[in-house]
Design a protein around this motif. Structure first.
Motif, PDB file in Angstrom:
ATOM      1  N   LYS A  48     -56.200 -72.986   4.342  1.00 57.73           N
ATOM      2  CA  LYS A  48     -56.266 -72.910   2.878  1.00 57.73           C
ATOM      3  C   LYS A  48     -56.413 -74.275   2.210  1.00 57.73           C
ATOM      4  CE  LYS A  48     -55.459 -68.461   3.035  1.00 57.73           C
ATOM      5  NZ  LYS A  48     -56.520 -67.468   2.701  1.00 57.73           N
ATOM      6  N   LYS A  49     -56.328 -75.356   3.009  1.00 48.80           N
ATOM      7  CA  LYS A  49     -56.435 -76.713   2.472  1.00 48.80           C
ATOM      8  C   LYS A  49     -55.384 -76.991   1.407  1.00 48.80           C
ATOM      9  CE  LYS A  49     -60.055 -76.988   5.059  1.00 48.80           C
ATOM     10  NZ  LYS A  49     -59.930 -77.595   6.397  1.00 48.80           N
ATOM     11  N   ASP A  50     -54.181 -76.496   1.638  1.00 48.14           N
ATOM     12  CA  ASP A  50     -53.087 -76.680   0.686  1.00 48.14           C
ATOM     13  C   ASP A  50     -51.767 -76.662   1.446  1.00 48.14           C
ATOM     14  OD1 ASP A  50     -51.797 -77.037  -1.691  1.00 48.14           O
ATOM     15  OD2 ASP A  50     -52.118 -74.993  -2.439  1.00 48.14           O
ATOM     16  N   PHE A  51     -50.717 -77.151   0.797  1.00 51.00           N
ATOM     17  CA  PHE A  51     -49.399 -77.152   1.435  1.00 51.00           C
ATOM     18  C   PHE A  51     -48.512 -76.119   0.758  1.00 51.00           C
ATOM     19  CE2 PHE A  51     -44.935 -78.651   1.534  1.00 51.00           C
ATOM     20  CZ  PHE A  51     -44.735 -78.595   2.905  1.00 51.00           C
ATOM     21  N   ASP A 173     -50.894 -83.777   4.874  1.00 48.61           N
ATOM     22  CA  ASP A 173     -52.197 -83.499   5.481  1.00 48.61           C
ATOM     23  C   ASP A 173     -52.601 -84.594   6.467  1.00 48.61           C
ATOM     24  OD1 ASP A 173     -54.457 -82.012   5.986  1.00 48.61           O
ATOM     25  OD2 ASP A 173     -55.593 -82.799   4.283  1.00 48.61           O
ATOM     26  N   TYR A 174     -51.644 -85.088   7.219  1.00 46.34           N
ATOM     27  CA  TYR A 174     -51.911 -86.126   8.223  1.00 46.34           C
ATOM     28  C   TYR A 174     -52.338 -85.490   9.531  1.00 46.34           C
ATOM     29  CZ  TYR A 174     -50.972 -89.911  11.565  1.00 46.34           C
ATOM     30  OH  TYR A 174     -51.076 -90.843  12.570  1.00 46.34           O
ATOM     31  N   GLN A 175     -53.585 -85.705   9.917  1.00 45.58           N
ATOM     32  CA  GLN A 175     -54.159 -85.283  11.195  1.00 45.58           C
ATOM     33  C   GLN A 175     -54.137 -83.782  11.441  1.00 45.58           C
ATOM     34  OE1 GLN A 175     -54.290 -88.932  14.254  1.00 45.58           O
ATOM     35  NE2 GLN A 175     -52.517 -87.616  14.531  1.00 45.58           N
ATOM     36  N   VAL A 176     -54.063 -82.983  10.388  1.00 39.90           N
ATOM     37  CA  VAL A 176     -54.063 -81.528  10.571  1.00 39.90           C
ATOM     38  C   VAL A 176     -55.450 -81.040  10.982  1.00 39.90           C
ATOM     39  CG1 VAL A 176     -53.689 -79.287   9.475  1.00 39.90           C
ATOM     40  CG2 VAL A 176     -52.150 -81.203   8.963  1.00 39.90           C
TER      41      VAL A 176
END
Length: 221
Positions: A48-51, A173-176
């Motif tokens: 989803k490109k979200d947290f 979003d580190y290295q996901v």
């Protein structure tokens, strides 16, 4: 493998990691680890490109994402398993038939790292080494200042088990994306190795058969 349509594009693999002709694959990926290590957050961040801070998963949740690697489309079917101890006994039902496993732990919790080792032991009993791609994932890199598991310790353990190791942060979003792209590349490499092995084995069997059938038969007296 069934075919799938291309979705979001990711960074390409090296040429050796995929076939030269256009093709597509579907791979089953399971996320394993203790409760609250961020498995659901990793999957949600990637797809989803979200947290999102998630409540503990009940049983198993499901995500899917397509990765385009040059001329190859890879569909990752991501199974996010519950980390609570009460679900542990049924988790093997979810990772049965998996092509890859992400063993996720919280770098600020030594206990979750030890639990990841338990999951690895179970996978080693279920799969041969060349049947599945396993990546040890140290999540919550954004909390590195309070980590209980050093990068060196985790990497050394991964090396002794001949598995990959990466650190991530679903929150920052580190290295996901890099994690799942690496996974897709490794899955393609393994698939190509399997194809090469079967092709070599089939060719050898065919040659042996031709040699046997071409030998002159002795007459009976």
């Amino acid at each position: 493998m069934a075919q799938s349509r291309a979705g979001n594009e990711e960074a390409p693999c090296s040429p050796e990691a995929h076939p030269s002709k256009e093709s597509s694959y579907i791979f089953k990926v399971v996320l394993l680890g203790s409760s609250s290590v961020g498995k659901s957050s990793l999957a949600y961040r990637y797809v989803k490109k979200d947290f999102r801070d998630s409540l503990p998963t009940v049983g198993c949740s499901f995500f899917n994402q397509c990765v385009t690697l040059d001329a190859t489309t890879v569909k990752l079917e991501i199974w996010d398993t519950a980390g609570q101890e009460k679900y542990h006994s049924v988790c093997h039902l979810y990772y049965r038939g998996a092509n890859a496993a992400l063993l996720v732990y919280d770098i600020t919790s030594k206990e979750t790292f030890e639990k990841a080792k338990v999951w690895l032991s179970e996978l080693e009993q279920e799969f041969l080494q060349n049947e599945i791609i396993i990546i040890l994932v140290g999540n919550k890199h954004d909390l590195s200042e309070v980590r209980e598991v050093t990068t060196e310790e985790a990497r050394e353990f991964a090396n002794t088990k001949s598995i990959l190791y990466m650190e991530t942060s679903a929150k920052s979003d580190y290295q996901v994306t890099e994690l799942f792209t690496t996974l897709a590349c490794e899955l393609l490499k393994l698939e190509q190795q399997k194809k090469a092995f079967h092709a070599t084995h089939w060719k050898k069997s065919r040659i042996d058969l031709q040699e046997r059938t071409s030998r002159p038969r002795k007459c009976c007296h």
